[in-house]
Design a protein around this motif. Sequence first.
Motif, PDB file in Angstrom:
ATOM      1  N   LEU A 134       0.738  -1.082   0.140  1.00 38.25           N
ATOM      2  CA  LEU A 134      -0.071   0.178  -0.244  1.00 38.25           C
ATOM      3  C   LEU A 134       0.679   1.334   0.331  1.00 38.25           C
ATOM      4  N   SER A 135       0.355   2.033  -0.548  1.00 28.59           N
ATOM      5  CA  SER A 135       1.125   3.748  -0.103  1.00 28.59           C
ATOM      6  C   SER A 135       0.307   4.333   1.069  1.00 28.59           C
ATOM      7  N   PHE A 187      -1.388  17.186  -1.557  1.00 27.50           N
ATOM      8  CA  PHE A 187      -1.331  16.143  -0.226  1.00 27.50           C
ATOM      9  C   PHE A 187       0.137  15.433  -1.526  1.00 27.50           C
ATOM     10  N   PHE A 188       0.648  14.094  -0.664  1.00 24.86           N
ATOM     11  CA  PHE A 188       1.705  13.650  -1.162  1.00 24.86           C
ATOM     12  C   PHE A 188       1.469  12.075  -1.146  1.00 24.86           C
ATOM     13  N   ARG A 189       1.472  11.246  -1.821  1.00 25.90           N
ATOM     14  CA  ARG A 189       1.251  10.086  -2.350  1.00 25.90           C
ATOM     15  C   ARG A 189       2.383   9.200  -2.490  1.00 25.90           C
ATOM     16  N   GLN A 190       2.403   8.433  -1.762  1.00 25.39           N
ATOM     17  CA  GLN A 190       3.963   7.826  -1.569  1.00 25.39           C
ATOM     18  C   GLN A 190       3.385   5.600  -1.541  1.00 25.39           C
ATOM     19  N   TYR A 191       4.779   5.244  -2.750  1.00 23.56           N
ATOM     20  CA  TYR A 191       4.833   3.873  -3.027  1.00 23.56           C
ATOM     21  C   TYR A 191       6.192   3.834  -2.504  1.00 23.56           C
ATOM     22  N   PRO A 192       6.295   3.163  -1.855  1.00 24.98           N
ATOM     23  CA  PRO A 192       5.769   2.291  -0.612  1.00 24.98           C
ATOM     24  C   PRO A 192       5.264   2.509   0.391  1.00 24.98           C
ATOM     25  N   GLY A 193       4.492   2.845   1.494  1.00 22.37           N
ATOM     26  CA  GLY A 193       4.286   2.955   2.622  1.00 22.37           C
ATOM     27  C   GLY A 193       4.854   3.398   3.136  1.00 22.37           C
ATOM     28  N   ILE A 194       4.888   4.403   4.101  1.00 23.73           N
ATOM     29  CA  ILE A 194       6.485   4.286   5.416  1.00 23.73           C
ATOM     30  C   ILE A 194       5.618   5.509   5.883  1.00 23.73           C
ATOM     31  N   LYS A 195       6.136   5.757   7.261  1.00 31.22           N
ATOM     32  CA  LYS A 195       5.601   6.367   8.348  1.00 31.22           C
ATOM     33  C   LYS A 195       6.643   7.854   8.384  1.00 31.22           C
ATOM     34  N   TRP A 196       6.336   8.939   8.346  1.00 35.34           N
ATOM     35  CA  TRP A 196       6.535  10.342   8.942  1.00 35.34           C
ATOM     36  C   TRP A 196       6.438  10.959   9.616  1.00 35.34           C
ATOM     37  N   GLU A 197       8.310  11.245   9.965  1.00 38.83           N
ATOM     38  CA  GLU A 197       8.319  11.959  11.485  1.00 38.83           C
ATOM     39  C   GLU A 197       8.322  13.086  10.990  1.00 38.83           C
ATOM     40  N   PRO A 198       7.560  13.944  11.963  1.00 42.42           N
ATOM     41  CA  PRO A 198       7.642  15.689  12.204  1.00 42.42           C
ATOM     42  C   PRO A 198       8.755  16.409  12.927  1.00 42.42           C
ATOM     43  N   ASP A 199       9.571  17.290  12.810  1.00 34.04           N
ATOM     44  CA  ASP A 199      10.417  17.534  13.259  1.00 34.04           C
ATOM     45  C   ASP A 199      10.750  18.268  14.816  1.00 34.04           C
ATOM     46  N   GLU A 200      11.562  19.241  15.120  1.00 36.59           N
ATOM     47  CA  GLU A 200      11.307  18.898  16.960  1.00 36.59           C
ATOM     48  C   GLU A 200      10.304  20.180  16.755  1.00 36.59           C
ATOM     49  N   ASN A 201      10.252  20.935  15.969  1.00 35.48           N
ATOM     50  CA  ASN A 201       9.196  21.639  16.438  1.00 35.48           C
ATOM     51  C   ASN A 201       7.683  21.130  15.856  1.00 35.48           C
TER      52      ASN A 201
END
Length: 1060
Positions: A168-169, A219-233
């Motif tokens: 999945l994406s 919005f940005f759909r990406q494959y393969p699906g991956i978790k995005w992490e916010p920065d320190e802010n």
Amino acid sequence: MAENLNLLRAFGGVFFIFWTAFNTALVDVVGSEQQIPLSVVKLWASAFGGEIKSIAAKYSGSQLLQKKYKEYEKDVAIEEIDGLQLVKKLAKNMEEMFHKKSEAVRRLVEAAEDAYLKHEFDADLQYEYFNAVLINERDEEGNYLELGKEFILVPNDHFNNLPVNISLSDVQVPTNMYNKDPAIVNGVYWSESLNKVFVDNFDRDPSLIWQYFGSAKGFFRQYPGIKWEPDENGVIAFDCRNRKWYIQAATSPKDVVILVDVSGSMKGLRLTIAKQTVSSILDTLGDDDFFNIIAYNEELHYVEPCLNGTLVQADRANKEHFREHLDKLFAKGIGMLDIALNEAFNMLNEFNHTGQGSICSQAIMLITDGAVDTYDTIFAKYNWPDRKVRIFTYLIGREAAFADNLKWMACANKGFFTQISTLADVQENVMEYLHVLSRPKVIDQEHDVVWTEAYIDSTRSKGILLGVVGTDVPVKELLKTIPKYKLGIHGYAFAITNNGYILTHPELRPLYEEGKKRRKPNYSSVDLSEVEWEDRDDVLRNAMVNRKTGKFSMEVKKTVDKGKRVLVMTNDYYYTDIKGTPFSLGVALSRGHGKYFFRGNVTVEEGLHDLEHPDVSLADEWSYCNTDLHPEHRQMTQLEAIKRYLTGKEPLLQCDKELIQEVLFDAVVSAPIEAYWTSLALNKSENSDKGVEVAFLGTRTGLSRINLFVGPEQLTNQDFLTAEDKENIFNADHFPLWYRRAAEQIPGSFVYSIPFSTETANKSNVVTASTAIQLLDDRKSPVVAAVGIQMKLEFFQRKFWTASRQCASLDGRCAISCDDETINCYLIDNNGFILVSEDYRQTGYFFGEVEGAVMNKLLTMGSFKRITLYDYQAMCRTNKESSDSAHSLLDPYNAFFAAVKWIMTELVLFLVEFNLCSWWHSDLTAKAQRLKQTLEPCDTEYPAFVSERTIKETTGNIACDDCFKSFVIQQIPSSNLFMVVVDNECFCDSIPPITMAPIEIRYNESLKCERLKSQKIRRRPESCHGFHPEENARECGGVSGLSAKPSLVLLPLLLTIFSR
């Protein structure tokens, strides 16, 4: 006569006294020199050279391996490499590879179009999608967050071992956008259909990596699906619409003049918003675009006065240069827009006639808080009826008194009007102009291809920009098409873009601060002339930019070993274009052994037998067999793949038959060295003090053998010959360091070196020795292999001190010894680095830092020569003024997430209305200025040093303040080493040390201006979609959105080389 005689006597007396004094001084110098007899130093050097070569030859097995290759001399065929044929073949391979990727993207294009056409917009649509930030997140009660359902992630080595979902994406939405905005929810819903195509593409071509869809909605759909992490802010600033690949897919090349109102009414927050608007516009310009910025009140003020009346390429360096100058703008006086418009039109017209620039779209960006007129006479003079220059107007502030005039200007000139009231509004409003510029490209319905150095993308929609789909092509995919074994030890392949920027090159260094691996800000815009800098006239670069096929030769100075050593050689360059792309490919072959290749011949049975040894390994980054094509092959090593291919167990494997045949030959010829090393290891009397730890060999086919004479846990250098030690193993773009250096040494001799530590202090405790194995005894002979050993530094140094205590006297009493306090003894290599010193802390230092006077004399006498090198990818420390408030104002995300959000916005608007903004700006956001040390891109010059091979020994005297310092330097036989013995009783403190520290090249204002004005030859993209008669020019701002046209079109395809 007597008087004359007396005069003569008197003169003679003076002469005698003077001569005696001079002679006494001379005797002192000679006496000092005689304390270091050349014959004794030569004896020491000979004794040590013989001992250390005996050890190196014995434990490396070099003589045995040379003998084995000689036995096959009559059975091999030596061929001279045809450089032009080779580069054409490689270009064809790359063309086919690029085409394969583009087909995957076209399938995505068709799927996106079909899904969009079948979808009906529903403002009330509720749809739970996988949000890349929220997936797998739970609340305090353990329940999954909204849009954060369970999303299975598994580490996958094909994706840099990141946890991904290959079924999945998922979708990333910028932090400043609402996750459930109806436009986003609808776009996410219909684009779900891309999942099947993503998976199908990956099944068809398992070498694909990231595939994606960047929506015009953000919005940005990406494959393969991956978790995005916010920065320190807690922020994810990524917005696909701001990325270079998206913008170049959406628009054609353009020439842009930005006009900024700096009249008195723009004081305070308005000017801050205006500067941020300019900065955001610069973000949307790419390497194929050209621009300039003019500030105006009652006069014109070029932001960069040097570029008065012209435009400059929108590369990163130029854009950053202009950003720095934006801080110098201040508001005063009256705004005379008519003067600015006249200047902008004249500049665009004249620049267009020079043949420079984009020769495509042209635009004027007007940033102001109002216009008292529509200036239709100016537009009638310069722009009507064709309207070739689009006008985009940005109204700064909340007032709408002059909005109608600005909107009329935009609508009458095929542009767009927008109003920006706060810093948080800047980015979204700036992006509007891209939709306007994309119209002709969308309507044209041409299937042209656009390439960037960053991404491969495409789309089509109903008259408006729907988005961009694409896939990344990693550099390693390009390198897999290049047979390193055909390029020789120092040879390499490289590719550049139509702008002359490097796509791939072994000298490209995109990262800095080893260990932290930070990405350089200008890594994607390094010009070929900055790495092949010896080509001062850009002959090679310009020929490649112009897509020619040919040959070029020059002497080059290639640095190795972290830039501390230099190899001087002559390279022949062969180049051609890669069809269907704006890229050109080059191949560099070093003259001599680098131009020759040989073919051996053994049976498959013989070769397979000798590949079974457990110590045999192959270059991981070389492509012997393509293990990416089928999932079941991906876990195979190259060695396993070869064995299964040759035994017929994997008929689907695609392998390089020619390379495998040579691997088999090298395996057979080098196999006897295994038994030889084993016998040495089993003989307990040999190497009893375990001074020699490792023996190794490598062949021209990337085959390696390693033998340990001590247990793995006893190795002094645990990283040697491992993946962590990149310089000393075969990789995609170079042979091991010990192999490259040995190849340039005199045949039969060894090259010794201490590995440089990456830390501030050199803590290396080993010495590496290696020698090259040649097939024939002439320069045309290929270097077929290299062998060597690694030994403890303490063991190596002990051999040196033992040799330096020898003497030729019959009674055994030595007149001089390195133990004497009157002399200092050193062992240095051919680049001037110390391997042995009485002060152990000096090991690894450059000799000139320790004995500056002696090194200076050696340079003067020609024993060593200085080679000046340049680094145009350097990072220099610089002190910059930093201001917390300034940064927060210029960052729309920080502004948007200020602690008081709505209240602060209302307060700002209140201050603007009552003309108190200047008070707010100066007091509440007073700059807390301080100097901050940062690393910035810069150019540096630095020296390297090389010994003169023809000078075997030298003695010298150095005149110091009140004494003469003598020294002797003697070459160590069969090596790259020199013994240096220096008088320790005379100090030359007045002569400074010689260092290798780089010096930043600082350009004066005049030279800076010339560098800005000088534009290197570039080749503009072949496609241009500047205008289209079916454009709806009435869609020019002030409405909720753009209505769709009935035509269906395909937007350009882009191909990316560097991953994000």
